[in-house]
Design a protein around this motif. Structure first.
Motif, PDB file in Angstrom:
ATOM      1  N   UNK A 133       0.843  -1.182   0.000  1.00 28.50           N
ATOM      2  CA  UNK A 133       0.000   0.000   0.000  1.00 28.50           C
ATOM      3  C   UNK A 133       0.888   1.245   0.000  1.00 28.50           C
ATOM      4  N   UNK A 134       0.662   2.173  -0.907  1.00 28.99           N
ATOM      5  CA  UNK A 134      -0.275   2.045  -2.030  1.00 28.99           C
ATOM      6  C   UNK A 134       0.263   1.095  -3.099  1.00 28.99           C
ATOM      7  N   UNK A 135      -0.634   0.364  -3.747  1.00 30.17           N
ATOM      8  CA  UNK A 135      -0.240  -0.583  -4.784  1.00 30.17           C
ATOM      9  C   UNK A 135       0.331   0.164  -5.984  1.00 30.17           C
ATOM     10  N   UNK A 136       1.334  -0.446  -6.615  1.00 33.53           N
ATOM     11  CA  UNK A 136       1.889   0.134  -7.839  1.00 33.53           C
ATOM     12  C   UNK A 136       3.161   0.922  -7.608  1.00 33.53           C
ATOM     13  N   UNK A 137       3.883   1.149  -8.705  1.00 36.80           N
ATOM     14  CA  UNK A 137       5.065   1.991  -8.640  1.00 36.80           C
ATOM     15  C   UNK A 137       4.663   3.424  -8.311  1.00 36.80           C
ATOM     16  N   UNK A 138       5.500   4.119  -7.572  1.00 34.94           N
ATOM     17  CA  UNK A 138       5.203   5.488  -7.157  1.00 34.94           C
ATOM     18  C   UNK A 138       5.510   6.454  -8.302  1.00 34.94           C
ATOM     19  N   UNK A 139       4.472   6.879  -9.014  1.00 32.50           N
ATOM     20  CA  UNK A 139       4.633   7.815 -10.124  1.00 32.50           C
ATOM     21  C   UNK A 139       4.101   9.206  -9.786  1.00 32.50           C
ATOM     22  N   UNK A 140       3.701   9.389  -8.516  1.00 30.84           N
ATOM     23  CA  UNK A 140       3.120  10.676  -8.157  1.00 30.84           C
ATOM     24  C   UNK A 140       1.674  10.776  -8.644  1.00 30.84           C
ATOM     25  N   UNK A 141       1.122  11.986  -8.666  1.00 29.12           N
ATOM     26  CA  UNK A 141      -0.273  12.172  -9.115  1.00 29.12           C
ATOM     27  C   UNK A 141      -0.384  11.998 -10.630  1.00 29.12           C
ATOM     28  N   UNK A 142      -0.981  10.888 -11.072  1.00 29.91           N
ATOM     29  CA  UNK A 142      -1.133  10.600 -12.498  1.00 29.91           C
ATOM     30  C   UNK A 142      -2.571  10.169 -12.750  1.00 29.91           C
ATOM     31  N   UNK A 143      -3.041  10.232 -14.014  1.00 22.89           N
ATOM     32  CA  UNK A 143      -4.404   9.800 -14.343  1.00 22.89           C
ATOM     33  C   UNK A 143      -4.612   8.312 -14.060  1.00 22.89           C
ATOM     34  N   UNK A 144      -5.891   7.911 -14.032  1.00 20.70           N
ATOM     35  CA  UNK A 144      -6.211   6.550 -13.616  1.00 20.70           C
ATOM     36  C   UNK A 144      -5.617   5.506 -14.569  1.00 20.70           C
ATOM     37  N   UNK A 145      -5.507   5.807 -15.845  1.00 20.99           N
ATOM     38  CA  UNK A 145      -4.920   4.831 -16.773  1.00 20.99           C
ATOM     39  C   UNK A 145      -3.461   4.571 -16.436  1.00 20.99           C
ATOM     40  N   UNK A 146      -2.761   5.635 -16.063  1.00 19.05           N
ATOM     41  CA  UNK A 146      -1.349   5.470 -15.718  1.00 19.05           C
ATOM     42  C   UNK A 146      -1.178   4.804 -14.361  1.00 19.05           C
ATOM     43  N   UNK A 147      -2.135   4.996 -13.458  1.00 17.51           N
ATOM     44  CA  UNK A 147      -2.117   4.253 -12.192  1.00 17.51           C
ATOM     45  C   UNK A 147      -2.215   2.758 -12.484  1.00 17.51           C
ATOM     46  N   UNK A 148      -3.092   2.394 -13.427  1.00 21.64           N
ATOM     47  CA  UNK A 148      -3.233   0.987 -13.802  1.00 21.64           C
ATOM     48  C   UNK A 148      -1.922   0.449 -14.358  1.00 21.64           C
ATOM     49  N   UNK A 149      -1.246   1.233 -15.181  1.00 21.28           N
ATOM     50  CA  UNK A 149       0.045   0.808 -15.729  1.00 21.28           C
ATOM     51  C   UNK A 149       1.063   0.628 -14.606  1.00 21.28           C
ATOM     52  N   UNK A 150       1.075   1.552 -13.635  1.00 20.96           N
ATOM     53  CA  UNK A 150       2.023   1.471 -12.525  1.00 20.96           C
ATOM     54  C   UNK A 150       1.785   0.214 -11.696  1.00 20.96           C
ATOM     55  N   UNK A 151       0.518  -0.125 -11.487  1.00 26.41           N
ATOM     56  CA  UNK A 151       0.207  -1.338 -10.712  1.00 26.41           C
ATOM     57  C   UNK A 151       0.617  -2.586 -11.488  1.00 26.41           C
ATOM     58  N   UNK A 152       0.314  -2.603 -12.776  1.00 25.52           N
ATOM     59  CA  UNK A 152       0.679  -3.758 -13.580  1.00 25.52           C
ATOM     60  C   UNK A 152       2.201  -3.937 -13.620  1.00 25.52           C
ATOM     61  N   UNK A 153       2.933  -2.832 -13.718  1.00 27.21           N
ATOM     62  CA  UNK A 153       4.394  -2.914 -13.713  1.00 27.21           C
ATOM     63  C   UNK A 153       4.897  -3.522 -12.413  1.00 27.21           C
ATOM     64  N   UNK A 154       4.300  -3.144 -11.303  1.00 26.82           N
ATOM     65  CA  UNK A 154       4.708  -3.720 -10.022  1.00 26.82           C
ATOM     66  C   UNK A 154       4.397  -5.209  -9.977  1.00 26.82           C
ATOM     67  N   UNK A 155       3.265  -5.611 -10.520  1.00 26.79           N
ATOM     68  CA  UNK A 155       2.904  -7.027 -10.523  1.00 26.79           C
ATOM     69  C   UNK A 155       3.875  -7.841 -11.381  1.00 26.79           C
ATOM     70  N   UNK A 156       4.263  -7.290 -12.523  1.00 25.43           N
ATOM     71  CA  UNK A 156       5.245  -7.973 -13.376  1.00 25.43           C
ATOM     72  C   UNK A 156       6.567  -8.127 -12.630  1.00 25.43           C
TER      73      UNK A 156
END
Length: 301
Positions: free
Chosen positions: A214-237
């Motif tokens: 928590x929070x899930x995903x790579x820390x990219x700062x304040x980004x749109x929801x699509x990029x949050x999804x990308x950050x989470x997927x990158x962490x899962x990979x």
């Protein structure tokens, strides 16, 4: 006739996220009970479904299949002797001597099958839908679920809680109870601390809470929801790539007479406090006649 039940079994294991191995007879030298095209499935815990041969072949194939599942590498086995190829064994083939009374031989291809990564995203937000779509595009088995729908979670599953303040605590607790490999919570660090603090007060073990990302995903700062999804997927990979490989299974029992891998079935013979198991009655009788000639061979009991 083709055994369609094996395909059903393969689908069942894949849907549950369990690794397994295909074993296929690609060549035989008679007499042998295995035939070209005979197939079997071997699970990581050594359960064999199907048919590739009798008592001489099965223990060896199960051992090699479990090794293949552990290291992710296929292998081509010759169950017999190199003399059955005129002493010239093809490159890449592993010779496993067996002392089968039929004096036949089998060539078996063992192929490990890793199921698609299993991702469950809890929530109905645009970000959650985007994450499922991205994971699906990678070939993952990804789905949106409700807060209490953790029945299909396995030990290799990954769960991302994206309920956005709507009973986050219940979703995280349910996910932890299901025992997946990864649990992540989408939200601010402050919100995450509040959720985990509430669950700690409710008696959830600290070791379980420490597993929540928590929070899930790579820390990219304040980004749109699509990029949050990308950050989470990158962490899962990255999480999947960093997981240690499964240790290979422990070595099996060995017939001290012929050296074959055997199962602990049949009547054992006790000698100097050690129980010895055998592939057939002939090897057992040979051991009984002269145990001193064989008891020094490496054997597990």
């Amino acid at each position: 006739m083709y055994d369609w039940t094996l395909l059903d079994r393969a689908r069942e294991l894949s849907d549950r996220g369990e690794a397994f191995a295909w074993a296929t007879v690609v060549w035989r030298q008679g007499p042998s009970s295995g035939r070209e095209g005979c197939r079997a499935i071997v699970t990581a815990d050594g359960v064999l479904d199907g048919w590739i041969g009798g008592a001489c072949a099965e223990p060896v194939v199960i051992r090699e299949a479990r090794q293949a599942i552990a290291d992710g590498q296929p292998r081509l086995l010759l169950l017999g002797t190199s003399g059955q190829f005129g002493g010239a064994v093809p490159d890449g083939m592993t010779v496993v001597p067996i002392a089968c009374q039929s004096e036949g031989a089998l060539e078996i291809y063992v192929e490990p099958v890793e199921p698609a990564p299993h991702l469950l995203v809890v929530g109905r937000s645009p970000m959650a839908r985007t994450l499922v779509g991205l994971a699906t595009a990678l070939g993952w088995c990804a789905e949106l679920i409700g807060r209490a729908e953790f029945d299909d979670v396995g030990p290799g599953s990954m769960v991302v809680v994206a309920t956005q303040g709507h009973f986050d605590e219940d979703a995280v607790e349910g996910a932890l109870r299901a025992g997946p490999a990864y649990v992540g919570l989408v939200g601010s660090r402050r919100r995450g601390e509040a959720v985990l603090g509430y669950l700690a007060d409710r008696g959830v073990p600290r070791a379980d809470l420490d597993r929540v990302r928590v929070p899930a995903g790579l820390d990219l700062g304040p980004v749109p929801h699509r990029e949050i999804a990308v950050a989470i997927l990158a962490e899962l990979v990255a999480f999947r790539a960093s997981r240690p490989a499964s240790p290979p299974p422990a070595s099996d029992l060995v017939d001290p007479v012929c050296g074959m891998t055997v199962e602990p079935i049949g009547e054992p013979v006790e000698h100097d406090g050690t129980a010895y198991f055998f592939c057939c009655a002939g090897c057992r009788d040979a051991f009984r006649r002269d145990p001193g000639a064989y008891a020094r061979k490496d054997v597990r009991c």
